[in-house]
Design a protein around this motif. Structure first.
Motif: not given
Length: 177
Positions: A154-177
């Motif tokens: 569903s489109e709502s699931m796509v929105a959740r996937y995008l939120m999950q992926a963006l959050r993960h990338c953000r956290d990954h970059f924070r951890d690398q700093s």
């Protein structure tokens, strides 16, 4: 005294006044033009104009004022010509800025490569569907509806996937700093 002898004497007297007053004229023209080079060029042109008067009847009441007027007019003409030339010319700094290298600096290349490496690592850690949703959205420019159709969610699931992926990338970059 004959006419030519009188003219010759007047001419020689005019040249004599010019030579005696050269440094005073130069200083005055320098103040007028703001440039010693322009002042000297004006005085050289004045010399040439005065030398063309040889053999002609010269009836000048105030030779110093006459020379000053001739030299001043020439200086004004030269300054105007210089101004027009300067307006058409491009400064060295403008040329250097115009041909500025658009390539990133070596430091920027290293930083960008490191960030790309961090992003690839972050994406590799994501589950397949959130990773695919993020890449389709950000790289391919697909809408939520198009992604939902391709991933069969569903489109709502796509929105959740995008939120999950963006959050993960953000956290990954924070951890690398």
């Amino acid at each position: 005294m004959t006419m030519s002898a009188a003219a010759s004497d007047a001419y020689h007297e005019l040249i004599s006044v010019y030579l005696r007053q050269w440094s005073v004229l130069c200083a005055r023209l320098k103040r007028q033009t703001g440039s010693r080079e322009l002042a000297e060029d004006a005085l050289q042109e004045t010399w040439l104009r005065l030398s063309r008067m040889k053999g002609q009847p010269v009836d000048i009441r105030d030779q110093h004022a006459f020379i000053l007027r001739v030299a001043g007019n020439i200086a004004i003409d030269l300054a105007r010509k210089e101004g027009r030339h300067s307006a058409r010319c491009v400064s060295d700094e403008a040329v250097l800025q115009a041909i500025e290298d658009g390539c990133p600096s070596p430091e920027r290349v290293v930083i960008d490569r490191d960030q790309l490496r961090f992003l690839v690592l972050a994406l590799a850690q994501l589950p397949p569907k959130p990773r695919a949703a993020l890449l389709m959205n950000r790289c391919d420019g697909l809408s939520h509806r198009e992604i939902a159709s391709r991933l069969e969610v569903s489109e709502s699931m796509v929105a959740r996937y995008l939120m999950q992926a963006l959050r993960h990338c953000r956290d990954h970059f924070r951890d690398q700093s």
